[in-house]
Design an enzyme around this catalytic site. Structure first.
Site, PDB file in Angstrom:
ATOM      1  N   SER A 140      17.609  -8.948   1.047  1.00 22.15           N
ATOM      2  CA  SER A 140      16.881  -8.060   1.761  1.00 22.15           C
ATOM      3  C   SER A 140      16.197  -8.507   3.202  1.00 22.15           C
ATOM      4  O   SER A 140      17.401  -9.122   3.801  1.00 22.15           O
ATOM      5  CB  SER A 140      15.664  -7.520   0.780  1.00 22.15           C
ATOM      6  OG  SER A 140      15.176  -6.320   1.553  1.00 22.15           O
ATOM      7  N   ASP A 185      19.437  -2.803  -2.578  1.00 24.47           N
ATOM      8  CA  ASP A 185      18.749  -4.090  -2.261  1.00 24.47           C
ATOM      9  C   ASP A 185      19.008  -4.929  -3.800  1.00 24.47           C
ATOM     10  O   ASP A 185      18.668  -4.758  -4.861  1.00 24.47           O
ATOM     11  CB  ASP A 185      17.415  -3.667  -2.109  1.00 24.47           C
ATOM     12  CG  ASP A 185      16.550  -4.801  -1.539  1.00 24.47           C
ATOM     13  OD1 ASP A 185      16.580  -5.843  -2.008  1.00 24.47           O
ATOM     14  OD2 ASP A 185      16.014  -4.537  -0.349  1.00 24.47           O
TER      15      ASP A 185
END
Length: 751
Positions: free
Chosen positions: A509, A620
């Site tokens: 991320s 993610d």
């Protein structure tokens, strides 16, 4: 009786010499005499000659842990002493003294070389005798170590003396029994000694080579937990527990072992139960630190350097690599010419495995590996038998290519990797190169698993390569956490300020959007400037059908800086992770388009749209692994792993009880009406983020329990919201202030 008659009648190792050859050999030797008790050879001395015993007896002596010198072996007329060290290139392994008046014939190294070169039969006999003597010495040392430590705990001197004398007599008996029926076993790289679950037979002592201990997990995958080195016993656990083999033993080099029969091992344990504690301690040290699931860290890296094609010169590179590796331990650099010169036999480096001289080559190579921490095997310009030797002896094979050349010119490709072996590509770039390009084509041409980039005359690149190859690399893992991840910028500044190198980098991320700048070659300040510019007016809210944010601005910024890059084009080894929503599996991105990989890893579910990939959806990586320490440990098994987490150990707390229902319209009205007090409830983004972290935090805690990270730093980024992307400076300063102290202490502890 003449020297000729004595040696003809009493020397089995010279039996293959005809009369003329034996007369010639005697004529080339220098007669010497020693009085009783006189030192003939000292332990640790440089081996420059051997002795043929004509009259008298010599004693081979070893020192015991408790200070006593005792006779390991007694040699009479017709025997040759000191020949093993001349073959292997080692210093004297034991002390030799005269037991009676002795008359010897001294063979210089040159005479010895000519004898074994012209008479292969002599070399074979010497090798067989040398094996038995090595067996005796290794076994005596190992048994002595087992008993010596135990005997030190006996405080009564009389009881201790009696125990030591009893042990010496018993040890002699053990060695005699083993020598009467010595059973040698040779394994090639990739052979198994036995498999987990096999019925236990005997134990073994490793004389040369290296072996790995593997255990099979519940998912049927085998994991390395330890290595077995020269002189160590293997297979003893099953004999103690009287159960089936609890692990598999795999040869990762060509190995020589001898069998330690079950009945002999059992007698040792029965007669000296105190040794059991030492055996158990050895077993625990071998496997105890790896039973938690951590990645095994090898201690014996051999590096083979091969040119990708004939026009690639690796002489300078190997010299530079030798100098850089010397900062981490003793290094030996071997090429075919040096091997031939050292052994005094032209072409021995290219001897075939079936040739008698190859035995001598293998013994010598094993002795170099035992003496040096790292060995660089420099291959020939073309594929030769020596190049094959290099590959067989290596733990890490490096194929070297000139980046400005053509991948079509590659002649050397990766072979199937042997057990415990890696194949990598090293691309050499001119000093002025701005960035690597087309690396994927080189990887496809060489069929290697990973790549390193090296600019010529660039000390930083060379130092990084040396750290990676020597197992001393520093891997940095940066976790996700929305805008709180800007704290990573401050951590990078602290690392740079304290001269902590970053040799490979990865994460999830926001950690990836920060770390990728370092992988591309930017400094901490340059990364800070780029990120501050990139994240200006980045949020484009949209109707929340698929996601809160449309992601168009984010996507544009990522493509601007990363679209023309592949992951393998980065100066530093780099990876990121995403979550496959379709298969519910973690995806590790180590190759392919860099922009698409980064875009996938930042796709917080519900906040950014998922990325479609081959009919599946990627989001993610924090959904499954927000701090992928395990991935870094796989890439950097022997080095340092620093993990920086910007996620709070605990989630948000309820500041008030607003019941079990909540109107978004009412919340909006309360916020815009100045006379109303807004309900203190978490934001949608915070709920999504914290929900995503629940499982990931458990994975993180497990990895920390397994000690996969050498240094874990958790930064509490107070006052910065998940989507507060205008807080770059604030978060970065919090990051710096949080880690500079702990980092400074950690650096000091390593000095």
């Amino acid at each position: 009786m003449s020297d000729f008659e004595i040696l003809r009648n009493q020397s089995p190792m010279l039996a293959s010499l005809d009369d003329d050859a034996l007369h010639k050999l005697i004529g080339e030797c220098e007669p010497v005499q020693f009085a009783p008790g006189e030192l003939v050879m000292g332990k640790g001395e440089i081996a420059d000659l051997a002795y043929l015993i004509v009259e008298g007896d010599l004693a081979v002596l070893i020192d015991r842990d408790w200070g006593e010198e005792r006779i390991l072996d007694q040699l009479g007329p017709g025997n040759l002493v000191g020949e093993v060290e001349l073959l292997s290139g080692e210093n004297r392994l034991a002390e030799i003294k005269a037991l009676a008046p002795c008359r010897l014939l001294a063979l210089s190294a040159a005479v010895f070389e000519r004898m074994i070169e012209h008479h292969p039969g002599v070399l074979q006999v010497i090798t067989d005798i040398g094996k038995v003597r090595a067996c005796r010495l290794l076994l005596s040392r190992h048994l002595s170590n087992l008993f010596g430590t135990a005997s030190m705990k006996i405080t009564n001197p009389l009881v201790r003396l009696e125990a030591e004398n009893q042990w010496l007599n018993f040890e002699q008996e053990i060695i005699r029994q083993i020598e009467e029926k010595v059973d040698w076993l040779s394994l090639n790289r990739g052979d198994f000694l036995f498999h987990q679950g096999d019925t236990a037979g005997d134990a073994y002592v490793l004389v040369s080579g290296i072996m790995q201990v593997l255990i099979r997990a519940e998912n049927n995958e085998e994991r390395i937990i330890a290595e077995v080195h020269q002189g160590e016993i293997v297979g003893e656990l099953a004999l103690i527990t009287e159960q089936d083999r609890t692990a598999s033993i795999l040869a990762t080099r060509d190995c020589e072992l001898f069998r330690l029969p079950r009945e002999v091992f059992t007698r040792i344990m029965d007669k000296f139960p105190q040794i059991m504690m030492n055996v158990c301690r050895t077993i625990f040290e071998r496997i105890g630190s790896n039973t938690s699931g951590s990645v095994f860290r090898s201690k014996s890296p051999n590096i083979a350097v091969l040119p990708a094609s004939r026009d690639v010169s690796i002489d300078t590179l190997c010299g530079d690599l030798f100098a850089a590796l010397s900062n981490h331990g003793l290094v030996e650099h071997l090429n075919s010419e040096k091997v031939d010169q050292s052994l005094g036999q032209r072409g021995i480096s290219n001897s075939d495995r079936n040739e008698p001289s190859n035995v001598r080559l293998v013994l010598w190579l094993n002795s170099r590996e035992a003496k040096y921490r790292y060995v660089i095997y420099q291959a020939d310009p073309e594929w030769t038998t020596w190049t094959e030797h290099c590959v067989r002896q290596a733990d890490h094979v490096i194929i070297v290519a000139n980046a400005e050349g053509s991948p079509d010119s590659v002649g050397t490709r990766a072979s199937p990797a042997g057990p415990g072996q890696r194949w990598s590509l090293l691309l050499l770039h001119p000093a002025h190169t701005d960035r690597p390009r087309n690396t994927s084509q080189w990887l496809a041409a060489t069929e290697t698993e990973s790549v390193f980039h090296l600019r010529l005359d660039h000390e930083g690149d060379l130092a990084r390569l040396a750290r990676i190859l020597s197992g001393n690399a520093v891997g940095l893992v940066l976790g996700g956490g929305g805008a709180r991840g800007f704290a990573h910028l401050g951590a990078l500044r602290a690392l740079e300020e304290l001269a902590v190198p970053v040799d490979m980098i990865g994460g999830t991320s926001i950690g990836v959007t920060i770390g990728v700048n370092i992988a591309q070659g930017l400094t901490a300040d340059e990364a800070h400037s780029r990120v501050a510019k990139e994240f200006t007016s980045l949020i484009d809210f949209t109707l929340p059908i698929t996601s809160i944010i449309a992601g168009k601005r984010i996507d544009r910024n990522i493509r601007f800086h990363l679209e023309s890059w592949d992951i393998e084009d980065c100066w530093l080894p780099f990876y990121c992770v995403s979550t496959n929503l379709t298969s519910s599996k973690l995806v590790i991105h180590r190759r392919g388009n860099l922009a698409r990989a980064v875009r996938s890893t930042i796709s917080i579910p519900g906040v950014l749209p998922p990325v479609p990939e081959n009919g599946e959806f990627l989001v993610d990586g924090g959904v499954l692994n927000n701090l992928p320490i395990d991935v870094m440990r796989e890439l950097n098994p022997s080095g340092v792993v620093i993990a920086i987490d910007v996620n709070s150990p605990r989630g948000a707390r309820a500041e008030e009880d607003y019941g079990t229902s909540l109107s978004g319209w009412r919340q909006l009205f309360d916020r815009i009406a100045p006379w109303k007090r807004a309900v203190r409830a978490p934001s949608l983004a915070a709920v999504i983020m914290q929900s995503m972290m629940v499982g990931s935090n458990q994975a993180r805690d497990k990895m920390l329990q397994q000690e996969l990270a050498n240094l874990y730093l958790n930064i509490h980024v107070h006052g910065v919201g998940i989507l507060q992307f205008d807080a770059v400076e604030k978060a970065a300063q919090i990051g710096y202030d949080s880690v500079i102290g702990p980092l400074r202490e950690w650096v000091a502890s390593r000095e």
